[in-house]
Design a protein around this motif. Structure first.
Motif, mmCIF file in Angstrom:
data_model
loop_
_atom_site.group_PDB
_atom_site.id
_atom_site.type_symbol
_atom_site.label_atom_id
_atom_site.label_comp_id
_atom_site.label_asym_id
_atom_site.label_seq_id
_atom_site.Cartn_x
_atom_site.Cartn_y
_atom_site.Cartn_z
ATOM 1 N N ARG A 1 41.842 -91.859 14.590
ATOM 2 C CA ARG A 1 40.925 -91.075 15.586
ATOM 3 C C ARG A 1 39.756 -91.944 15.726
ATOM 4 N NH1 ARG A 1 42.638 -86.933 19.273
ATOM 5 N NH2 ARG A 1 40.320 -86.620 19.695
ATOM 6 N N CYS A 2 39.010 -92.047 14.390
ATOM 7 C CA CYS A 2 37.864 -92.954 14.480
ATOM 8 C C CYS A 2 37.904 -94.332 15.066
ATOM 9 C CB CYS A 2 37.187 -92.779 13.318
ATOM 10 S SG CYS A 2 36.617 -91.126 12.699
ATOM 11 N N SER A 3 38.971 -94.955 14.475
ATOM 12 C CA SER A 3 39.200 -96.257 14.809
ATOM 13 C C SER A 3 39.145 -96.591 16.413
ATOM 14 C CB SER A 3 40.345 -96.904 13.999
ATOM 15 O OG SER A 3 41.402 -96.397 14.535
ATOM 16 N N SER A 4 39.915 -95.598 17.136
ATOM 17 C CA SER A 4 40.066 -95.679 18.457
ATOM 18 C C SER A 4 38.937 -95.137 19.220
ATOM 19 C CB SER A 4 41.330 -94.589 18.797
ATOM 20 O OG SER A 4 40.761 -93.263 18.661
ATOM 21 N N THR A 5 37.892 -94.410 18.665
ATOM 22 C CA THR A 5 36.725 -94.124 19.088
ATOM 23 C C THR A 5 35.805 -95.485 19.243
ATOM 24 O OG1 THR A 5 36.891 -91.854 18.605
ATOM 25 C CG2 THR A 5 34.918 -92.706 19.207
ATOM 26 N N VAL A 6 35.785 -96.169 18.193
ATOM 27 C CA VAL A 6 34.768 -97.246 18.230
ATOM 28 C C VAL A 6 35.917 -98.502 17.570
ATOM 29 C CG1 VAL A 6 33.152 -98.304 16.724
ATOM 30 C CG2 VAL A 6 32.922 -95.910 17.114
ATOM 31 N N SER A 7 35.984 -99.235 18.752
ATOM 32 C CA SER A 7 36.987 -100.503 18.484
ATOM 33 C C SER A 7 36.356 -101.594 18.437
ATOM 34 C CB SER A 7 38.063 -100.301 19.570
ATOM 35 O OG SER A 7 37.088 -100.491 20.992
ATOM 36 N N SER A 8 35.039 -101.670 18.798
ATOM 37 C CA SER A 8 34.281 -103.051 18.714
ATOM 38 C C SER A 8 33.465 -103.379 17.203
ATOM 39 C CB SER A 8 33.344 -103.180 19.855
ATOM 40 O OG SER A 8 32.255 -102.181 19.721
ATOM 41 N N VAL A 9 33.289 -104.606 17.277
ATOM 42 C CA VAL A 9 32.649 -104.934 15.789
ATOM 43 C C VAL A 9 31.087 -104.314 15.808
ATOM 44 C CG1 VAL A 9 31.836 -106.756 14.281
ATOM 45 C CG2 VAL A 9 34.061 -106.792 15.466
ATOM 46 N N SER A 10 30.450 -104.468 17.195
ATOM 47 C CA SER A 10 29.087 -103.920 17.216
ATOM 48 C C SER A 10 29.318 -102.859 18.163
ATOM 49 C CB SER A 10 28.169 -105.097 17.649
ATOM 50 O OG SER A 10 28.732 -105.751 19.058
#
Length: 1299
Positions: free
Chosen positions: A897-906
């Motif tokens: 869930r967290c990885s799908s929420t923040v997918s960009s490096v920055s």
């Protein structure tokens, strides 16, 4: 007579001698009783031509007295008898050659019938000026009936008579030329032509097939001079009354064009164009628009004209010859949608376009007033060309729609801003910038205006004037809607709808289509606007929160819906839906051509279903259900609905949009929803003839899935019925589904139960779009208001357990289930629970009425607890340790869930906020789960041990990012995790030893949990002691946890400047956290803190130094927190503590390591305590602290090993923070003793330059110096130059630099 014999010849002679003009009534009696046949009279009476026609006209024109129906029937019988004899004598074919007298009689009969036909056609021509055609011709039309077959005439003779009459009508008085037809064609439509003429053509065509009629029409056109008005009126009649005519007409047009270009035949060419335009004049509901036909025939490289240059020249020459006679709308079509011409022949096309534009200018149809997206249909041009202002409004609507769907300014608009600048500036922009009340959130129109402004296509003064006008409009907030019409459209529409209702059961298709054509015309008056382009899918916005206006539109929509409901009831009394004619689909098909009408319809349906559903009667529900089913099938392929506010994420078909209004949050809502959806699906199944392929067109998937959700919920018996695609097990197929739906005595439960057991209902589940997934079920269930649910709490628990374990768990994944995997079931539950907290507010407002009494979230969480614990106990995943699988499953879920929420490096600020929201929601779910599931158990060599690796990774990767304040987890979460460690240890052989090992692992690898435990130990100690005492028979806490209490006792002794006990053998971070908590909790002054620090000896004992360095880090963290929160009092305390610690540590280089993330060594764990944001701000804290220290302390710092490298690195990082926009914002009124963030960078640079100037060259090696210079060269060359000048060794000669 004296001899008792009757001689016909003598009888006729005697009769004619006394009366000059015979009476047809007498002749009819003589003929019927076989005294004297009409055939004999026709053969023997030489003057019959003189008197028979006049007597027929007189009889037709005579009107019987009112109420004498028998007399009227006699009149019709006389006419029918005479005409039957005439047709039999004139059109009967004999196998033997006819005698001269017989041939003469045949020609005479044909001539007499032609005279009567010409009398009728002359009357039609005269009625155009006199406005009255009389009753005689109308009565003569009634004799054109197949009932003429019988004794007097055979069926073949009647067909020959009809064919002959049709030919005579089409070729009667061919005075009009082709040019006249091109010019006047728009006045010869079905709606405008004389009803007598249309009735005649309808009678003549009724016994023939469409193909035969069009073949005969082609033959007449090729062999005769024709009356073009009659030809085109005949074609309109055929198209309106016969739904099968359009495809046949397209085939005829294709044959004509093929023949025209093969032989370069102008007659075939003009015939094709006139016939195509006539079809287009009847509207899009009857035939393709002229622009569509022209584009399809000539718009591509495969067009009829594209085979050779000669064909191109032929087409353009033909179009050029038409220019002087063309109505302007067709010229515009040719210009806007020109035929395909290869590049090398473009000059030929440009000659035609120039000629057409000149003609438009002569007609005062300015080329500059032509629309950008103008789609001229014949129907539109029939009433005059569109006004430039109206065309500009249509262009704006199209441009906004394209911008909304593509996100770009249309190329047509950009080209117009350059090549059609007068139209763009004087027509398009004023229509686009019409003042209005601007929405709070920018809509597509506002976005287009902003895009044009950025592209410098919008004059600044015009834009400013627009904004000011909109502001004035908002202040006034008034709207007026006016409608001018010669007749009251409401009265006209009401009469037309009532007449249509009378045709639903007993009327024929032709009358029905004609009436719908009139209704469509009236609706165009009420809802003005052009038909939408059928080649493109349009998006219609419906503002569901706004009030439906104007009042006229509301009345018209109500009238349409009420009439449809009445028609549905009338038709249903006679036949079930699959036995009815196509009245409903044809009724609805006249609606989609107008977006304003569709918008008002959907808005009204939304209001009825969402706000007034419980007040609708069974008749209303049935009629509206049928209406929505047909509306879904008619509009779904041409228009999509975008609800505003955006209740649905994207535009959807009409059925889906209306379905969104059917909420299932309360008992009342559920009852209406199931009643409506049962009626709609029953109607769709019956209408679809029980074939799944047809049912999909009549059964909206959203209604079907609502029934899959509601019927088992409200009917417990449906849960116990095993149903397959063949029907209910043990039940015979239901045959009276529709009778149950329309039975006034049947309840919705009876109808729903029959529908549930119907085989056709379950056949639809084989199609993916009709499958209710577990996720869909959870979304619906979480919207139910517990206090207003149809089920009690125990009933709801029983239902939810059935749905989860018996319905969705065993169902295959591709069918929306879980494939028998409990992991997937729990994952869907977790997703639903978390999405419930994160869902859009507009949807929440829709499904939760004004009384927010709480959803079924607690029930779903209870089911989650049950199933997760069942996984843990039974080990359903198949591994040796079910608990380990559950632990991994839970933490893998939140990681995903967290990885799908923040997918960009920055990540951006919005994604970081979304991540925080996600983790905060997860923590609430986590606290609802048993804590022992969060710790993994390992079995190695027959021994069970604790493995906290997954737990520590979760805290370090995720929990650390959402702590508030930074570096501190909540007491509830800390307690939950520690209770999990203690509870899980009971499953081990040596619980105390495993807890000690686990806490040692946590102390090293999870410093955030360690510091949080120290902070909340006063609350945690009683809870953990009680738990451990229960599970271990009164034993004290394990040594490693007892160490927390020892450190706390030691820290309080140090803080009170008492003689402290020996320093506990604990990690330095634990001791520092205890000191930090003790001092913060005590709130002592500077002197007592300094005295306490003197009790530690960092200069001699490395353990003491590490404790103080960690303590400094915790105080710096407090200082950063006060900087961000602008708390003056707290900042003074934290700054004072930091200053005291610096006085003790400044001579050692260890304190510098907490500011250097890459070289922290034993202090590496500090980065795992606080958030990434605070770690980035450590350079800021470095200079914020140093710039407020005394000169003496700064001089000591200069002598500290590695201070210059740390100062340079922190400065470059500080500068990068400012450049990236991550520096703290300046406060409007910063506290007195706090440095303003905007000043720190400049002061830091001056401080660093001073440090560089005071540092000796021997302090840095050449490698260190080069590394610092390279780091500063790009961000601040001045600092790099200062390093080189002050610290670089002077070169003896340039040639020796390489040494």
């Amino acid at each position: 007579m004296s001899q008792g014999a009757l001689c016909p010849k003598l009888l006729w002679q005697e009769y004619r001698r006394d009366q000059r003009l015979p009476k047809l009534e007498v002749l009819n009696q003589l003929h019927c009783f076989s005294f004297l046949s009409l055939k004999y009279i026709l053969e023997s009476d030489d003057g019959v031509r003189v008197w028979l026609v006049s007597r027929l006209k007189a009889l037709c024109s005579w009107t019987p007295p009112r109420g004498e129906e028998e007399t009227k029937q006699v009149q019709l019988r006389v006419l029918s008898t005479v005409v039957g004899v005439l047709v039999g004598c004139g059109f009967e074919l004999n196998s033997e050659p006819a005698a001269p007298d017989q041939r003469r009689t045949s020609l005479l009969c044909c001539s007499l019938l032609d005279e009567m036909l010409f009398w009728l056609l002359d009357t039609v021509d005269k009625s155009l000026t006199s406005q009255s055609s009389g009753a005689g011709p109308g009565l003569w039309i009634q004799i054109f009936d197949a009932s003429l077959c019988g004794v007097s005439a055979s069926a073949e003779a009647v067909q020959r008579f009809f064919t002959h009459s049709l030919t005579q009508a089409l070729t009667y008085k061919p005075r009009l030329t082709v040019s006249d037809a091109v010019t006047l064609q728009s006045d010869w439509t079905f709606a405008k032509a004389d009803p007598l003429l249309m009735s005649l053509f309808r009678k003549l065509a009724v016994i023939f097939s469409v193909e035969l009629l069009l073949r005969h029409l082609q033959q007449v056109l090729e062999t005769h001079e024709v009356n073009w008005k009659h030809v085109l009126c005949f074609l309109s009649t055929l198209l309106v009354y016969n739904p099968c005519a359009p495809p046949s007409l397209r085939e005829l047009l294709s044959r004509l064009l093929t023949s025209a270009f093969e032989g370069y035949d102008l007659e075939h060419m003009i015939t094709a164009f006139l016939l195509a335009r006539q079809g287009a004049l009847e509207g899009a509901g009857v035939f393709s628009s002229y622009s569509d036909w022209f584009k399809m025939s000539f718009g591509g490289s495969s067009g009829f004209h594209a085979s050779s240059k000669k064909s191109l020249v032929f087409l353009l020459k033909f179009l050029s010859d038409l220019v002087p006679f063309e109505p302007p709308q067709y010229l515009k079509v040719h210009i806007l949608h020109p035929p395909f011409i290869p590049v090398k022949h473009r000059s030929l096309l440009m000659e035609y376009i120039s000629l057409a534009k000149t003609r438009l200018a002569d007609l005062k149809e300015s080329v500059e007033d032509m629309g950008l997206y103008e789609d001229i249909s014949g129907a539109g041009g029939a009433s005059g060309s569109t006004q430039p202002q109206c065309q500009a409004v249509q262009d704006v609507e199209k441009a906004v729609s394209l911008f909304d769907s593509t996100g770009r300014i249309s190329a047509t608009v950009m080209e117009a801003s350059i090549f059609r600048r007068p139209y763009f500036l004087t027509r398009f922009l004023p229509a686009l910038l019409k003042p209005r009340v601007l929405p709070v959130k920018a809509d597509a129109r506002m976005s287009l205006i902003e895009a044009l402004k950025k592209a410098e296509k919008l004059p600044a003064a015009q834009y400013s004037s627009y904004v000011e006008s909109c502001q004035r409009q908002r202040r006034q907030d008034r709207s007026v809607v006016c409608l001018d019409a010669a007749d009251d459209p409401l009265e006209v529409l009401e009469v037309q709808l009532q007449e249509f209702r009378g045709l639903v059961v007993d009327g024929n298709d032709g009358d029905m289509m004609a009436q719908l054509s009139r209704i469509s015309h009236t609706l165009c008056v009420v809802f003005p606007g052009r038909p939408d382009d059928l080649m493109e899918q349009t998006v219609i916005k419906v503002h569901v929160d706004a009030r439906l206006s104007p009042e006229l539109h509301v009345k018209v929509i109500n009238m349409i819906l009420r009439n449809f409901c009445q028609c549905t009831l009338d038709a249903s009394r006679a036949n079930p839906p699959n036995k009815q004619n196509l009245w409903a689909s044809r009724f609805v098909s006249v609606l989609p051509g107008n977006t304003q009408l569709i918008c008002s319809l959907v808005h009204r349906l939304w209001d009825l279903f969402h706000n007034q559903g419980s007040s609708l009667s069974a008749a209303h529900v049935l009629g509206l259900a049928a209406f929505v089913v047909h509306l879904h099938g008619s509009v779904s392929h041409s228009s999509l609905i975008q609800l505003v506010p955006p209740i649905l994420p994207k535009p959807v078909p009409v059925g889906e949009a209306v379905s969104a209004a059917l909420v299932c949050s309360t008992h009342t809502d559920m009852l209406f929803c199931v009643r409506f959806c049962v009626a709609a699906v029953c109607y769709g199944i019956c209408r679809g003839h029980s074939l799944p392929q047809q049912q999909q067109d009549y059964v909206p998937s959203s209604f079907y899935k609502k029934l899959l959700y509601l019927i088992p919920r409200l009917l417990p018996e449906a849960r116990r019925t095993a149903v397959t695609a063949e029907g209910a097990v043990g039940e015979s197929p239901e045959k009276n589904l529709w009778s149950s739906a329309t039975d006034a005595g049947a309840t919705w439960r009876t109808t729903a139960w029959r529908l549930w057991r119907h085989a056709a209902f379950h056949q639809l589940q084989d199609t993916p779009q009709y499958q209710l997934s577990f996720s869909d079920w959870l979304v619906n269930e979480l919207r139910v208001q517990r206090s207003e649910d149809a089920l009690s709490d125990p009933e709801r628990q029983e239902y939810q357990q059935w749905a989860c374990l018996e319905l969705f768990l065993p169902r295959a994944e591709e069918q929306g289930g879980c494939g028998g995997d409990m992991r997937i079931l729990c994952s869907r539950l977790l997703d639903a629970v978390m999405d419930q907290q994160l869902k859009d507010q507009s949807l929440e407002k829709l499904h939760q009425r004004a009384s927010a009494t709480g959803t079924c979230l607690p029930d779903i969480i209870s089911r989650l607890q049950e199933f997760v614990y069942e996984m843990e106990v039974t080990g359903l995943s198949g591994s040796r340790s079910g608990r380990a699988d559950v632990c991994d499953f839970l933490f893998e879920f939140i990681s995903r869930r967290c990885s799908s929420t923040v997918s960009s490096v920055s990540p951006s600020v919005s994604s970081e906020l979304s991540l925080q929201h996600t983790l905060n929601t997860w923590n609430r779910v986590l606290l609802a789960l048993p804590p022992l599931l969060l710790v993994k158990l390992k079995v190695e060599g027959g021994r069970t041990t604790l493995d906290c690796t997954t737990l520590t990774q979760h805290v370090n990767q995720h929990q650390r990012k959402v702590c508030s304040p930074a570096g501190l987890m909540s007491s509830h979460l800390t307690s939950h995790l520690l209770r999990g460690v203690l509870s899980a240890s009971v499953s081990c052989g040596r619980p105390r030893e495993e807890v000690n090992k686990a806490w040692t692992q946590i102390s090293v690898h999870c410093p955030l949990l360690l510091t949080s435990a120290v902070r909340w130990w006063e609350r945690l100690s009683p809870v953990l002691s009680s738990l451990w005492s229960r599970v271990c028979d009164g034993e004290p806490l394990p040594e490693q946890l007892q160490l927390l209490a020892d450190c706390r006792h030691w820290a309080h002794s140090v803080a009170r400047c008492l003689s402290p006990p020996p320093m506990p053998p604990a990690p330095a971070l634990l001791l520092a956290s205890s000191l930090h908590r003790a001092w913060r909790g005590r709130g002592g002054g500077n002197q007592s803190f300094g005295a306490a620090l003197n009790m530690l000896r960092p200069e001699r004992v490395s353990q003491d130094r590490q404790v103080l360095v960690f303590l400094l880090f915790l105080c710096v963290n407090d200082h950063l927190l006060t900087l961000l929160c602008l708390q003056e009092k707290s900042d003074e305390e934290s700054l004072s503590l930091c200053s005291d610690l610096l006085c003790v540590l400044v001579d050692s280089s260890d304190w510098l390591l907490i500011f250097k993330s890459s070289e922290q060594g034993v202090y590496q764990s500090v980065t795992m305590v606080t958030s990434d944001e605070f770690t980035r701000l450590m350079p800021w804290a470095f200079y914020s602290l140093l710039l407020q220290q005394s000169a003496e302390l700064l001089q000591r710092a200069l002598r500290c090993p590695g201070f210059l490298q740390a100062a340079v690195l922190c400065y470059t990082s500080l500068l990068q923070l400012v450049l990236d926009g991550h520096a703290p914002a300046s406060a409007a009124e910063p506290p007195e003793k706090q440095l303003d963030p905007s000043q720190i960078l400049s002061q830091a640079k001056r401080f660093l330059l001073r440090v560089i100037s005071q540092t000796s060259a021997a302090a840095l090696s050449s490698a260190q110096l080069r590394r610092l210079e390279s780091q500063c060269a790009d961000v601040d060359p001045e600092v790099a130059a200062a390093l080189s000048v002050h610290l670089g060794a002077p070169s003896l000669s340039p040639e020796m630099d390489f040494l």
